[in-house]
Design an enzyme around this catalytic site. Sequence first.
Site, mmCIF file in Angstrom:
data_model
loop_
_atom_site.group_PDB
_atom_site.id
_atom_site.type_symbol
_atom_site.label_atom_id
_atom_site.label_comp_id
_atom_site.label_asym_id
_atom_site.label_seq_id
_atom_site.Cartn_x
_atom_site.Cartn_y
_atom_site.Cartn_z
ATOM 1 C CG PHE A 1 72.287 -12.403 84.058
ATOM 2 C CD1 PHE A 1 71.381 -11.500 84.584
ATOM 3 C CD2 PHE A 1 72.038 -12.932 82.793
ATOM 4 C CE1 PHE A 1 70.252 -11.119 83.862
ATOM 5 C CE2 PHE A 1 70.925 -12.554 82.068
ATOM 6 C CZ PHE A 1 70.024 -11.637 82.594
ATOM 7 N NE ARG B 1 78.791 -26.662 81.769
ATOM 8 C CZ ARG B 1 79.680 -26.436 80.819
ATOM 9 N NH1 ARG B 1 80.537 -27.393 80.475
ATOM 10 N NH2 ARG B 1 79.704 -25.295 80.200
ATOM 11 N N GLY C 1 47.128 -28.060 96.657
ATOM 12 C CA GLY C 1 46.941 -26.608 96.762
ATOM 13 C C GLY C 1 47.944 -25.911 97.659
ATOM 14 C CD GLU D 1 78.235 -22.655 87.214
ATOM 15 O OE1 GLU D 1 79.049 -23.571 87.034
ATOM 16 O OE2 GLU D 1 77.963 -22.165 88.317
ATOM 17 N N GLY D 2 75.971 -22.888 81.429
ATOM 18 C CA GLY D 2 75.717 -23.691 80.243
ATOM 19 C C GLY D 2 74.263 -24.137 80.259
ATOM 20 C CB THR D 3 71.215 -23.244 78.293
ATOM 21 O OG1 THR D 3 71.741 -23.581 76.999
ATOM 22 C CG2 THR D 3 71.276 -21.744 78.490
#
Lengths: 261, 385, 395
Positions: free
Chosen positions: B155, B242, B340, B363-365
């Site tokens: 990832f 972050r 819609g 980058e850190g859940t």
Amino acid sequence: MNIVVCIKQVPSTTEVKINSETNTLVREGVESIINPFDTYAIEEGVRLKERFGGKVTILTMGPPQADIALKECIEVGADEGILVSDRAFAGSDTLATSYVLSKAIEKIGDYDLVISGKQTMDGDTGQVGPGIAQRLGIPFVAYVSRVDDISDGKMKAERMIDEGHEVVEAPVPCVMSVSKEINVPRLPSLRGKMKAKSAQLTVWSAQDLGIEDNKVGLAGSPTFVMQIFSPKRERQSEMLEGSSAEQVSALCDKLSEMKVV
Amino acid sequence: MEYFLDEQQKMIKEIARNITEERIKPVRAELDEKEEFPREIIKEIAQADLFRVFIPEEYEGFGAKCLDACLAIEELSRGCCGVSICYAAVMLGTLPIILFGSDEMKQKYLPQIASGERLVAFGLTESGAGSDAGAMKTLAKLDGDSYIINGTKQFISNGGDAEIYSIIALTNPAKGVRGASAFVVEKDTPGFTFGKKEKKMGIRCSSTCELVYHNCKVPKENLIGKEGAGFIATLKTLDGSRPGVAAQGVGLGQGALEEAVAYARQRVQFGQAVSSFQAVQHMLADMATQVEAARLLLYACARTIDAGATNYTEDGAMAKLFATDMAMKVTTDAVQVFGGVGYTRDYPVEKMMRDAKILQIYEGTNQILRNDIISHVYKRKAMRP
Amino acid sequence: MSIHIDAEKCTGCGSCEPVCPFGAIEVVDDVAQIKDNCNVCGACQDACDFDAIVIERPAEEDAGDDNSQGVWVFAEQRNGQIKGVVYELLNKGRELADAVNTELCAVCLGHNVEGVEQLGKYGADKVYLFDDPMLAQFEDDIYTQCMVDLIRERKPRMMITGATALGRAFIPRVAAIIETGLTADCTGLDIDKETGLLLQTRPTFGGNIMATIVCRTKRPQMSTVRPHVFKKGTPEPGRKAEIIRMILDGKPTDSRVKLLEFIEDVTEKIKVEDADIIVSGGRGLGKPENFKVVEELAEQLGAAVGASRAAVDEGWIPYSHQVGQTGKTVCPKLYIACGISGAVQHLAGMQTSDTIVAINEDPNAPIFEVATYGIVGDIFEIVPMLTAKIKESRG
């Protein structure tokens, strides 16, 4: 290589609209922008500088507020800006404008290439570039779509004509106008913006250029705008009615009356 | 809200906004559809000097201020988070070099990164080591003047498209995370190849790829900092990056809000614009308030970092947590305002909602960040004034 | 010439402000003020209900006083073939020459140009012909010198040239040397009955407004006109022009700009500017693939494919297909606009078409104002249906 790019500040014409009730122009909120066709000239100047070295000087004739346009050019890579501004120039047509710009280019002196956009958005004439070339006594290459090389005092370039393209060779210095196909103008950079912020622009008056009074402004402009009006729409329109199939069928009948179908 | 940005910050914002309007918005749907790396846009970003923003001045950058970088990321994310992650991932990968690299290493790499000539990626995650970074298996073994690296990273944003990779590998597996070290590995190093390219839900124009190391030999001087400092480097890098993810959230939320307001004004139902219905108005008001709150938290955090704070793990975690949860909610609500058509690919909010999800994960859940935040809260003897 | 505001009469009502095409008049402290960029066009004067705007013009010079004679048309040729626009200009030139009782002359530079006698059949009284191998191709220095010398020698009153790529590059240089006025891209040419001056009308501001321009004091009065703006006349079989052969004596023998290679444009099957029928697509098509529906209809009709600036700017189709103020001016027998809203800049390039069919979803689109026939509906339903129907009718 020293490159001079001639630009013009114009009203953003796409925003100039007609009030359909009064048939007058709505100009509110119309900002001044660099003539869009000139942005390709600026970019090409900067790219040629990046390829062959040298510097790019932007030249414009206009009111004092046109200095904003010059700063915008520095934001996208130009080195210097010169504003030619004088009340005496008001009302100049293309002939007078090309005279003034050619005097300014002569004063710049050391130049190898003069670049302009193919035409302006407001006037749409495309006459100033060739006019400058003539005044400077150097060749003019119109609608350049690619510059192949500049070396040994010669420029090899491709220009657009009605039937296609031509590869031509012209001695430098020369004047060229560029077409939209030549490049995609870059957006301002951070270094460019910082440079523009502190840039000192040069301003020249008619006197600085040794301009002859009778050659500029209204006196030096043979053409004169006598009247302006909104474009007329005279056609009688017929809206076709019914379902899609009925409308198409009605249209086919009309076309076959005209012997198209 | 007046944020009192300085001149340079205003310029950065304007430059990035220009790129978003002129270059990103016209092609974002197509880039998403084709899952195509936005190479031309990245060139434009480089040309506009935006890669210089997070590089220190002595290495041809513009001062490496956190808020400056966040403003650029925010504006790019207003257009497309797929594009902004390509940019932000370069910052992420560069941080270990800026924070811990030797002067020679900085001299070698930072000017190239500043000019945008070479892109960077950061390689930490492995298939068995996500939130639990300590479970990593990639090894780097010293062999004379070189390290031999073996293992697979997963990832990795910009994987395959970057030229420079900052990766974390174990130099002393016995010591666990304390035995981790950081390295620079350049593309085209023998033994370094790319594995599976992920098919993603959102940010689809960005590349997310496996890095495969098989007896990959890198010179000893490619070690970033000291042996064993890799885990600290990771934590500090993530602390620094972050706010960038938070900026993605703020920009994305802002973009979705703008789309929703514009659509609500022109969509007519029951004979009037849907923007005149209170139900819609209240949704839009909540969205606007949440975007602004996230922005405030982000800018305050970035300014704390720029003012020289040494420990800002909690501030960054809060900003990222709040801004990305906000982005998920605001983009979901934007789809709701559209109704819609918002669910179709004819309008941009569907993509925005897909893009938002990853912000809560990478980058850190946001769950891990809550752990970080609460541990800081508990550690304090008293609540902050 | 000067303009000023009579402060006594001015009420500061501001009705002059919006009509100024140059934004050069502004009400400050309840009095209108003229700014530097004023062109003295007089638009504000017409809009003022209080006669507060005073324009002083010098005494009109009578064009009849000058010793200039004749209306000239530049007979542009390429590869020995005279261009179509020349016949259109001769038709208009005849009208102008008759209005001021003068002769109509064509000026042709080339080598072994075919059909020079045709110029007479289409209305020319005289043809100044430079025939020399050096002129076979456009050599700007030589062409410029020939034209300048001829103008100085024969003193024409008016000169019209096609606004082709060549005309636009070359004629401004001639005008700069002669130091006379040149008006580009005229869409209307007329003679002022009182003064005999050439009234040159052209679109400006991207086609948003029309301006009528005159050249009072310098001769010749020069204009360029885009191809297809004027109609070609019908030839008179017996009509002959006097052909005056000119020689290249003392002219430069070399041009500084040299042609190395010609690359023909092959992307267009039928050129829009030459087509009798044009089917055009605009922003309403949504994406490049959808140009297919336009192309299919064009193929059935043997038509050229045109496009609005919006479609070209999106990169859906090359610039050579663009119709409008910044593209090509066309005047086909039939123009079918599919999904084109009809911005002024587009209308400026096609509104003189004989028949215009507009198909658009939006009933308020301005294109319907110029359309002969309008269909409000989904282009993806209507256009293929029309294609099928035409195919069917042709068996």
